[in-house]
Design a protein around this motif. Structure first.
Motif, PDB file in Angstrom:
ATOM      1  N   ASN A  80       0.831  -1.195   0.000  1.00 43.12           N
ATOM      2  CA  ASN A  80       0.000   0.000   0.000  1.00 43.12           C
ATOM      3  C   ASN A  80       0.870   1.252   0.000  1.00 43.12           C
ATOM      4  O   ASN A  80       1.703   1.439   0.878  1.00 43.12           O
ATOM      5  CB  ASN A  80      -0.910  -0.004   1.234  1.00 43.12           C
ATOM      6  N   GLY A  81       0.658   2.083  -0.983  1.00 47.63           N
ATOM      7  CA  GLY A  81       1.415   3.314  -1.070  1.00 47.63           C
ATOM      8  C   GLY A  81       2.713   3.183  -1.843  1.00 47.63           C
ATOM      9  O   GLY A  81       3.402   4.173  -2.058  1.00 47.63           O
ATOM     10  N   MET A  82       3.033   2.005  -2.240  1.00 47.60           N
ATOM     11  CA  MET A  82       4.276   1.837  -2.977  1.00 47.60           C
ATOM     12  C   MET A  82       4.124   2.344  -4.411  1.00 47.60           C
ATOM     13  O   MET A  82       3.011   2.490  -4.915  1.00 47.60           O
ATOM     14  CB  MET A  82       4.705   0.379  -2.992  1.00 47.60           C
ATOM     15  N   GLU A  83       5.231   2.636  -4.992  1.00 44.76           N
ATOM     16  CA  GLU A  83       5.192   3.165  -6.348  1.00 44.76           C
ATOM     17  C   GLU A  83       5.341   2.043  -7.350  1.00 44.76           C
ATOM     18  O   GLU A  83       6.225   1.201  -7.237  1.00 44.76           O
ATOM     19  CB  GLU A  83       6.292   4.197  -6.531  1.00 44.76           C
ATOM     20  N   LEU A  84       4.447   2.052  -8.306  1.00 43.38           N
ATOM     21  CA  LEU A  84       4.491   1.016  -9.328  1.00 43.38           C
ATOM     22  C   LEU A  84       4.228   1.652 -10.677  1.00 43.38           C
ATOM     23  O   LEU A  84       3.165   2.219 -10.914  1.00 43.38           O
ATOM     24  CB  LEU A  84       3.435  -0.057  -9.021  1.00 43.38           C
ATOM     25  N   ASP A  85       5.219   1.553 -11.518  1.00 44.98           N
ATOM     26  CA  ASP A  85       5.097   2.124 -12.846  1.00 44.98           C
ATOM     27  C   ASP A  85       4.790   3.618 -12.799  1.00 44.98           C
ATOM     28  O   ASP A  85       4.046   4.148 -13.605  1.00 44.98           O
ATOM     29  CB  ASP A  85       4.005   1.394 -13.631  1.00 44.98           C
ATOM     30  N   GLY A  86       5.374   4.251 -11.823  1.00 42.80           N
ATOM     31  CA  GLY A  86       5.226   5.698 -11.724  1.00 42.80           C
ATOM     32  C   GLY A  86       3.994   6.152 -10.977  1.00 42.80           C
ATOM     33  O   GLY A  86       3.735   7.351 -10.869  1.00 42.80           O
ATOM     34  N   ARG A  87       3.243   5.225 -10.448  1.00 39.64           N
ATOM     35  CA  ARG A  87       2.014   5.592  -9.727  1.00 39.64           C
ATOM     36  C   ARG A  87       2.078   5.113  -8.296  1.00 39.64           C
ATOM     37  O   ARG A  87       2.587   4.025  -8.027  1.00 39.64           O
ATOM     38  CB  ARG A  87       0.795   4.953 -10.392  1.00 39.64           C
ATOM     39  N   ARG A  88       1.516   5.927  -7.447  1.00 48.51           N
ATOM     40  CA  ARG A  88       1.335   5.492  -6.065  1.00 48.51           C
ATOM     41  C   ARG A  88       0.073   4.637  -5.993  1.00 48.51           C
ATOM     42  O   ARG A  88      -1.028   5.129  -6.246  1.00 48.51           O
ATOM     43  CB  ARG A  88       1.133   6.712  -5.160  1.00 48.51           C
ATOM     44  N   ILE A  89       0.251   3.406  -5.668  1.00 45.23           N
ATOM     45  CA  ILE A  89      -0.904   2.515  -5.668  1.00 45.23           C
ATOM     46  C   ILE A  89      -1.512   2.387  -4.273  1.00 45.23           C
ATOM     47  O   ILE A  89      -0.822   2.553  -3.271  1.00 45.23           O
ATOM     48  CB  ILE A  89      -0.528   1.108  -6.192  1.00 45.23           C
ATOM     49  N   ARG A  90      -2.754   2.110  -4.245  1.00 45.41           N
ATOM     50  CA  ARG A  90      -3.445   1.893  -2.979  1.00 45.41           C
ATOM     51  C   ARG A  90      -3.890   0.437  -2.920  1.00 45.41           C
ATOM     52  O   ARG A  90      -4.460  -0.092  -3.868  1.00 45.41           O
ATOM     53  CB  ARG A  90      -4.673   2.803  -2.886  1.00 45.41           C
ATOM     54  N   VAL A  91      -3.588  -0.165  -1.796  1.00 46.20           N
ATOM     55  CA  VAL A  91      -3.928  -1.579  -1.647  1.00 46.20           C
ATOM     56  C   VAL A  91      -4.834  -1.761  -0.430  1.00 46.20           C
ATOM     57  O   VAL A  91      -4.543  -1.261   0.653  1.00 46.20           O
ATOM     58  CB  VAL A  91      -2.665  -2.445  -1.492  1.00 46.20           C
TER      59      VAL A  91
END
Length: 184
Positions: A80-91
């Motif tokens: 949660n909150g990690m960056e993936l492909d330039g986006r901050r993702i929400r898990v």
DNA sequence: GTTGAGCGTT
């Protein structure tokens, strides 16, 4: 402890489950990418990116299924909150567990093309074409969440869309579906 | 590479 809240289905605080919802994804993040990332926390049971029906592109969110609850917990915390492909993702733990269950009585799937398309006559019997006859209802009972919502809001997406077109009268859900099928 | 916030019908 008088706090008896049936928080199952609460979007703010979903119950822990092996199904995680991942949001805020880049449109170009694939299931493979997600699998790479989330398999770090444990064996996956599946990954499912949600695609837009019309464009076929990612809608920017996905669902990741773990095999063990402990792994999904850890993944939820860490990813949660990690960056993936330039986006901050929400898990988060997923509210829904599987794709939507169609509203009873109304065919919610894609219209199957009726062979031709000359006249506007979509007069083929539609009863046999429903999700029920395909066995979709055998998977599980209706998901409490979306079933409730679909009943409260409207019988179908088409209903809310085309219903308002007529100010003098309301179309029936069935009629709305017909309009939708005609225009699509 | 048309974002945003998004809980799902390939």
């Amino acid at each position: 402890m008088s706090n008896r809240r049936r928080h199952t289905g609460s979007r703010a605080n979903p119950d822990p489950s092996t199904c995680l919802g991942v949001f805020g994804l880049s449109l170009y993040t694939t299931e493979r990418d997600l699998r790479e990332v989330f398999s770090r926390y444990g064996p996956l049971a599946g990954v499912n990116v949600v695609y837009d029906q019309r464009t076929g592109r990612s809608r920017g969110f996905a669902f990741v299924y773990f095999e063990r609850l402990e792994d999904s917990k850890e993944a939820m915390e860490r990813a949660n909150g990690m960056e993936l492909d330039g986006r901050r993702i929400r898990v988060d733990y997923s509210i829904t567990k599987r794709p939507h269950t169609p509203t009873p009585g109304i065919y919610m799937g894609r219209p199957t093309h009726n062979g031709g398309g000359g006249g506007g006559g979509s007069s083929s019997r539609r009863g046999r074409d429903s999700y029920y006859d395909r066995g979709y209802d055998r998977y599980d009972r209706y998901d409490e969440y979306d079933y409730r919502y679909s009943r409260r809001r409207s019988p179908s997406p088409y209903y809310s869309r085309y219903r308002s077109r007529s100010r003098s009268r309301s179309y029936s859900p069935r009629k709305c579906e017909e309009i939708w099928r005609t225009e699509t």
